[in-house]
Scaffold this motif. Structure first.
Motif, short mmCIF file in Angstrom:
data_model
loop_
_atom_site.label_atom_id
_atom_site.label_comp_id
_atom_site.label_asym_id
_atom_site.label_seq_id
_atom_site.Cartn_x
_atom_site.Cartn_y
_atom_site.Cartn_z
N ASN A 1 8.09 -0.61 -3.83
CA ASN A 1 7.95 -1.15 -5.18
C ASN A 1 6.86 -2.22 -5.15
O ASN A 1 6.83 -3.05 -4.24
N CYS A 2 6.00 -2.19 -6.13
CA CYS A 2 4.93 -3.18 -6.23
C CYS A 2 5.54 -4.57 -6.39
O CYS A 2 6.47 -4.76 -7.18
N ASN A 3 5.00 -5.54 -5.65
CA ASN A 3 5.50 -6.91 -5.79
C ASN A 3 4.82 -7.65 -6.94
O ASN A 3 5.10 -8.80 -7.20
N GLN A 4 3.92 -6.96 -7.63
CA GLN A 4 3.23 -7.47 -8.82
C GLN A 4 2.62 -8.84 -8.59
O GLN A 4 2.76 -9.76 -9.40
N CYS B 1 -4.45 -6.78 -6.28
CA CYS B 1 -5.26 -5.57 -6.50
C CYS B 1 -6.08 -5.67 -7.78
O CYS B 1 -6.97 -4.84 -8.02
N THR C 1 -1.85 3.13 -4.99
CA THR C 1 -0.46 3.20 -4.53
C THR C 1 -0.20 2.05 -3.57
O THR C 1 -0.78 2.00 -2.47
N PRO C 2 0.66 1.12 -3.95
CA PRO C 2 0.96 0.00 -3.04
C PRO C 2 1.76 0.50 -1.83
O PRO C 2 2.61 1.37 -1.96
N CYS D 1 -0.12 -4.09 1.17
CA CYS D 1 0.24 -5.20 0.30
C CYS D 1 0.92 -6.36 1.01
O CYS D 1 0.94 -7.48 0.49
#
Length: 82
Positions: A2-5, A9, A55-56, A61
């Motif tokens: 899951n992206c850590n936002q 990027c 795609t993280p 990341c």
């Protein structure tokens, strides 16, 4: 993953496609104008294809903004055309 936002990027890499509402691309290291203060994409549903296809991964990341930015910055340097 899951992206850590964290927004790394949206800053570290260059984006050669046209950024909506700007008419131009984005150089590496420059914050995208659509990255909000809370590090979210304000045009998420209309973002460029290159952004949608990113795609993280944990390897890329890392665990936080600093790790993600450093990894993306290094990747940008390795793939930059001279």
């Amino acid at each position: 993953m899951n992206c850590n936002q964290c927004g790394a990027c949206c800053i570290a890499p260059s984006i050669s496609s046209i950024i909506p509402m700007t008419g131009k691309s984005k150089p590496a290291g420059q914050r995208c104008i659509h990255l909000s203060n809370d590090m979210k994409c304000s045009i998420y549903d209309d973002r460029p294809v290159v952004c949608r296809e990113f795609t993280p991964t944990e390897e890329l990341c890392g665990k936080n903004f600093f790790e993600a930015y450093t990894n993306l910055e290094n990747l940008e340097k390795l793939t930059a055309k001279e």
